[in-house]
Scaffold this motif. Structure first.
Motif: not given
Length: 439
Positions: A105, A152-153, A155-156, A184, A188, A218, A221-223
């Motif tokens: 990822r 993920l947190s 990353c965002l 975030c 999250l 939303k 990009n989560h990935h």
């Protein structure tokens, strides 16, 4: 409504099955051609095919025929950006190592403490935790934005912070980004569980503000690695080998890439001995198809060599100096000179590779449009790309050069390139924007 039938004369071009086969074979890469021939040999007993050693054996390093990935991977994209970083070699090595630790990822799931111990054990290099923190900071400034995050947190948050730092952002957008960052960082899971009412109470914000922040989240990009190759390299064997003879660079076929396909002599003898028998009609048809295949294969090989030889003849300087010496070249020039259709040259240049002392290159690499210098000379855009790459590689790490300044440097060298064009070229080279290169 009335219907009528009337005769109509006209001409319509159609490709024979043999010509269709020739066109299809020309478009295939070496690996795809092998798969095509394996299938043909299974369907037609008269065709004998021996898979090439190039795809089925381990090659020796440094022979100029190494295999390369067909698509750019996240690792390749990051390595190119790290290469132009103006940081000391020790820190750069650490950034490279962290990049190699990313998962599919683009996240760094291993802790820096463990990576510190791992580097010490494997390379006998002692990095402090603080050094790796700095290296990670550099990694997280690269594109795609969000790469190198621990979860993920983070990353965002990296993506939101990137937008937040843009000088042109409007005040109302800044308010939304600020709230999205807050969510975030700490809440999250509540977004995932759709606990919007709790968020409203916890953050003391209106329902519309919460909804705006969530809409913003939303869009992120989560990935980060989603648009890159998964890292599984497809095998590529060069079709052409370039060598030097009496100060002239020449092209020749790579014999290992030439398909080992032939006719089964035993079947040929049987058909010859029973040529008058009506019951071998099917075999004769198979024989015809096999001969067409061999003829089309031979034509494919000859066409690739003709086009490659013409390209090498026109790009002699490249093989001495690299991209900066590339001449502008378009498909039509090669097509006109070889009396081929432009579409034929286009098919030859895709997924066909040549090997030279500078490495492996797809044939289409040698084609580029041009800009005109102040002296009226045509200059390849690929050469301009290389000049930009060198300018960025030599900039001061604390004072990166803006696109406008790069355009001015190019103008002083005689190349009139607009700032917007410089930005486009820089993006195509995957060089981060100026603010992302500042250390």
């Amino acid at each position: 409504m009335r219907f009528s039938i009337s005769p109509r004369l006209g001409q319509q071009a159609s490709l024979s099955p043999q010509l269709q086969q020739a066109v299809r074979l020309l478009m295939l890469s070496n690996l795809e051609l092998e798969q095509e021939l394996e299938k043909a040999a299974l369907d037609n007993p008269i065709i004998e095919f021996e898979p090439g050693a190039a795809h089925h054996s381990t090659r020796s390093e440094g022979d100029g025929l190494e295999q390369i990935p067909n698509q750019i991977s996240l690792q390749t994209a990051l390595a190119e950006q790290i290469r132009v970083m103006n940081i000391n070699p020790r820190l750069k090595a650490a950034v490279h190592y962290l990049a190699a630790c990313l998962d599919e990822r683009g996240f760094l799931t291993e802790s820096l403490e463990i990576i510190t111990l791992e580097i010490a054990e494997r390379f006998q290099e002692q990095y402090t935790l603080a050094e790796l923190q700095i290296a990670l900071g550099h990694l997280q400034q690269l594109e795609p934005i969000g790469v190198g995050a621990r979860d993920l947190s983070e990353c965002l948050c990296i993506q939101l912070q990137e937008e937040f730092n843009q000088p042109t952002i409007r005040s109302e957008e800044r308010v939304v980004l600020s709230l999205a960052l807050q969510i975030c960082k700490s809440h999250l899971s509540k977004v995932a569980n759709r606990e919007y009412a709790k968020l409203k109470v916890l953050l003391g914000k209106s329902e519309s503000s919460i909804e705006a922040a969530i809409r913003k989240i939303k869009t992120l990009n989560h990935h980060p690695a989603a648009n890159y190759d998964d890292g599984i390299d497809q095998l590529v064997t060069p079709d052409i080998v370039v060598y030097k003879k009496r100060n002239l660079w020449l092209a020749k076929r790579n014999e290992e890439a030439v398909p080992k396909v032939s006719l089964n002599q035993e079947y040929i003898n049987i058909i010859s001995e029973h040529r008058d028998h009506a019951d071998i009609g099917a075999m004769r048809q198979k024989m015809t198809e096999a001969k067409w295949l061999l003829k089309n294969i031979q034509q494919r090989e000859e066409t690739i060599l003709r086009v490659a030889s013409e390209v090498v003849a026109r790009q002699q300087s490249f093989f001495e100096s690299g991209d900066i010496a590339l001449r502008p070249l378009v498909l039509r020039e090669i097509a006109d000179n070889l009396e081929l259709h432009e579409s034929t040259v286009s098919r030859v240049t895709k997924q066909k590779y040549l090997s030279c002392p500078l490495g492996l290159f797809e044939l289409k690499h040698f084609f580029s449009h041009s800009i005109t210098s102040e002296q009226g000379d045509r200059v390849s855009t690929t050469a301009v790309h290389e000049i930009i790459r060198r300018i960025v590689a030599n900039e001061s790490p604390g004072k990166p050069i803006s696109d406008h300044s790069i355009a001015m440097i190019l103008e002083n060298q005689g190349y009139a390139v607009a700032r917007r064009t410089v930005a486009k070229y820089r993006d195509s080279l995957r060089i981060p924007a100026m603010h992302l290169r500042r250390h």
